[in-house]
Design a protein around this motif. Structure first.
Motif, mmCIF file in Angstrom:
data_model
loop_
_atom_site.group_PDB
_atom_site.id
_atom_site.type_symbol
_atom_site.label_atom_id
_atom_site.label_comp_id
_atom_site.label_asym_id
_atom_site.label_seq_id
_atom_site.Cartn_x
_atom_site.Cartn_y
_atom_site.Cartn_z
ATOM 1 N N VAL A 141 0.856 -1.198 0.000
ATOM 2 C CA VAL A 141 0.000 0.000 0.000
ATOM 3 C C VAL A 141 0.886 1.240 0.000
ATOM 4 C CG1 VAL A 141 -1.875 -1.140 1.258
ATOM 5 C CG2 VAL A 141 -0.098 0.095 2.530
ATOM 6 N N PRO A 142 0.333 2.404 -0.365
ATOM 7 C CA PRO A 142 1.099 3.642 -0.235
ATOM 8 C C PRO A 142 1.475 3.888 1.227
ATOM 9 C CG PRO A 142 -0.799 3.975 -1.649
ATOM 10 C CD PRO A 142 -0.965 2.622 -1.039
ATOM 11 N N VAL A 143 2.725 4.258 1.444
ATOM 12 C CA VAL A 143 3.241 4.462 2.797
ATOM 13 C C VAL A 143 3.926 5.817 2.873
ATOM 14 C CG1 VAL A 143 4.989 3.700 4.462
ATOM 15 C CG2 VAL A 143 3.554 2.020 3.322
ATOM 16 N N ILE A 144 3.745 6.494 3.995
ATOM 17 C CA ILE A 144 4.503 7.714 4.227
ATOM 18 C C ILE A 144 5.087 7.672 5.629
ATOM 19 C CG2 ILE A 144 2.518 9.087 5.063
ATOM 20 C CD1 ILE A 144 3.917 11.445 3.466
ATOM 21 N N GLN A 145 6.351 8.101 5.743
ATOM 22 C CA GLN A 145 6.998 8.223 7.040
ATOM 23 C C GLN A 145 6.682 9.606 7.596
ATOM 24 O OE1 GLN A 145 11.243 6.191 6.628
ATOM 25 N NE2 GLN A 145 10.749 7.405 4.834
ATOM 26 N N LEU A 146 6.328 9.638 8.851
ATOM 27 C CA LEU A 146 5.953 10.900 9.495
ATOM 28 C C LEU A 146 6.904 11.175 10.648
ATOM 29 C CD1 LEU A 146 3.649 12.951 9.055
ATOM 30 C CD2 LEU A 146 2.408 11.824 10.897
ATOM 31 N N VAL A 297 -1.051 13.646 4.540
ATOM 32 C CA VAL A 297 -2.287 13.136 3.946
ATOM 33 C C VAL A 297 -2.380 13.542 2.476
ATOM 34 C CG1 VAL A 297 -4.809 13.267 4.031
ATOM 35 C CG2 VAL A 297 -3.487 13.013 6.147
ATOM 36 N N ARG A 298 -1.902 14.742 2.142
ATOM 37 C CA ARG A 298 -1.910 15.183 0.745
ATOM 38 C C ARG A 298 -1.043 14.260 -0.113
ATOM 39 N NH1 ARG A 298 1.232 17.687 -2.568
ATOM 40 N NH2 ARG A 298 2.821 18.121 -0.984
ATOM 41 N N ALA A 302 -2.380 11.745 -3.162
ATOM 42 C CA ALA A 302 -1.836 11.754 -4.521
ATOM 43 C C ALA A 302 -1.403 10.351 -4.949
ATOM 44 C CB ALA A 302 -0.661 12.723 -4.611
ATOM 45 N N ARG A 303 -0.831 9.607 -4.002
ATOM 46 C CA ARG A 303 -0.433 8.231 -4.308
ATOM 47 C C ARG A 303 -1.651 7.356 -4.571
ATOM 48 N NH1 ARG A 303 4.138 6.003 -2.461
ATOM 49 N NH2 ARG A 303 3.381 4.219 -3.691
ATOM 50 N N LEU A 304 -2.678 7.500 -3.747
ATOM 51 C CA LEU A 304 -3.885 6.691 -3.905
ATOM 52 C C LEU A 304 -4.610 7.008 -5.213
ATOM 53 C CD1 LEU A 304 -5.187 6.847 -0.233
ATOM 54 C CD2 LEU A 304 -4.519 4.764 -1.451
ATOM 55 N N ALA A 305 -4.555 8.286 -5.608
ATOM 56 C CA ALA A 305 -5.221 8.703 -6.844
ATOM 57 C C ALA A 305 -4.392 8.378 -8.079
ATOM 58 C CB ALA A 305 -5.513 10.200 -6.793
ATOM 59 N N SER A 309 3.818 9.345 -8.122
ATOM 60 C CA SER A 309 4.440 8.073 -7.761
ATOM 61 C C SER A 309 5.833 8.244 -7.169
ATOM 62 C CB SER A 309 4.532 7.160 -8.989
ATOM 63 O OG SER A 309 5.272 7.796 -10.031
ATOM 64 N N ALA A 310 6.500 9.359 -7.468
ATOM 65 C CA ALA A 310 7.856 9.580 -6.964
ATOM 66 C C ALA A 310 7.821 9.865 -5.463
ATOM 67 C CB ALA A 310 8.505 10.749 -7.695
ATOM 68 N N ALA A 311 8.867 9.410 -4.774
ATOM 69 C CA ALA A 311 8.978 9.661 -3.336
ATOM 70 C C ALA A 311 9.178 11.153 -3.079
ATOM 71 C CB ALA A 311 10.139 8.862 -2.755
ATOM 72 N N ARG A 312 8.519 11.658 -2.045
ATOM 73 C CA ARG A 312 8.639 13.064 -1.666
ATOM 74 C C ARG A 312 9.280 13.165 -0.297
ATOM 75 N NH1 ARG A 312 5.092 16.659 -3.724
ATOM 76 N NH2 ARG A 312 6.472 18.154 -2.696
#
Length: 326
Positions: A141-146, A297-298, A302-305, A309-312
């Motif tokens: 799944v899309p993952v983001i580190q916080l 969340v933004r 963007a990943r879900l939509a 696709s590039a890492a930010r």
């Protein structure tokens, strides 16, 4: 007998497909028909089958989140900010706690993935040992580190510029006449601890070697302060790795009769809710948690939509907050 979507459609005088689109908020439904469907659902007290809807749409409208320690006031406030952002998009948050243990973290991530979350917000508990579970989650799944991030993991991250925050603190203390600084922080097992330690050593120059490392707890702050009190001379400025450590330092200094800021200046990092209530109120660095959560969340949206696709990597500049302790 439970009410079905067929009953709602019949009551509203529309097709089942139209009723389904109207109830899920999809486009392509005339406003007149949407209102009829919603009214029929209310009249019949219709409760949709969430599991069936998830299977059809292949989405559960849930996001998983794992934090190192929910009892930490900073993490607790950050969770609330993320949950608020998700609620704005009609999504739910499933929360788990890793207790700063990579094995527990791995179990919690797997459990959330088994619940078919659409995406994950992870605050990794270890800058090296959390890499395996981060990569496993990102493969599904899309993952983001916080806030915290893993070394060598090429994934998206949102947090603050920790080094810039420490630099601002050190500059402030030097401008106030401090010449004997000490850093009381955590062993650099996570990325924030490492960045704040690096920032201190770079900004403090020759005095940057005076460092005491433990963990991000009030108890460690008290212990570190007692070690400093046992020295022949106190430092005139104590830079703490976070507010919780600083609260422990303030407590031990007050018990020993040391005046803050007259005898020694003390600073923190994070601006947790208790910082302003400390005695004296704590000079610190504020992390803009609402902004951090919104950016995270933004990026996930963007990943879900499928629009990004590039890492930010987004490093937000923290805000210096001057109060009485520093």
């Amino acid at each position: 007998m439970s009410v079905t979507i067929h009953d709602v459609a019949a009551r509203a005088g529309v097709s089942v497909a139209t009723a389904s689109r109207a109830l899920s908020g999809q486009r392509g439904v005339r406003q007149e028909n949407r209102e009829k469907v919603l009214a029929a659902a209310r009249d019949l007290r219709y409760e949709p089958n969430v599991v069936a809807a998830a299977l059809r749409s292949r989405t559960t409208h849930t996001t998983g989140m794992v934090v190192p320690k929910i009892a930490n006031p900073f993490f607790a406030t950050l969770v609330e900010a993320v949950e608020k952002e998700l609620q704005g998009g009609q999504r739910s948050l499933l929360l788990a706690n890793s207790h700063y243990d990579p094995e527990t973290e791995q179990q919690q991530v797997r459990a959330l993935l088994d619940r078919r979350v659409d995406a994950m917000v992870l605050i990794p508990c270890h800058r090296e040992r959390s890499r395996e579970v981060m990569e496993a989650a990102a493969a599904r799944v899309p993952v983001i580190q916080l806030d915290l991030r893993v070394d060598g993991f090429d994934g998206s991250w949102v947090g603050v510029d920790n080094e810039a925050g420490i630099l601002r603190v050190v500059r402030h203390l030097v401008e106030r006449g401090c010449r004997r600084l000490v850093f009381v922080g955590s062993e650099p097992t996570d990325s924030a601890a490492q960045a704040r330690l690096d920032g201190y050593r770079r900004s403090a120059g020759e005095s940057g070697s005076d460092v005491l490392l433990g963990d991000f707890s009030k108890e460690w702050g008290q212990c570190a302060a007692q070690r400093l009190l046992a020295r022949a001379a106190l430092p005139d400025g104590i830079v703490c790795g976070n507010d919780t450590i600083a609260l422990g330092v303030l407590s031990a200094l007050a018990e020993a009769g040391v005046r803050v800021p007259e005898d020694v200046r003390v600073t923190g990092f994070d601006d947790i809710p208790y910082a302003e209530l400390a005695q004296p109120p704590l000079t610190t660095v504020r992390q803009p948690q609402d902004q951090i959560a919104a950016e995270a969340v933004r990026v996930l949206d963007a990943r879900l939509a499928g629009t990004e696709s590039a890492a930010r990597r987004i490093a937000i500049t923290p805000e210096f907050v001057e109060r009485a302790s520093g």
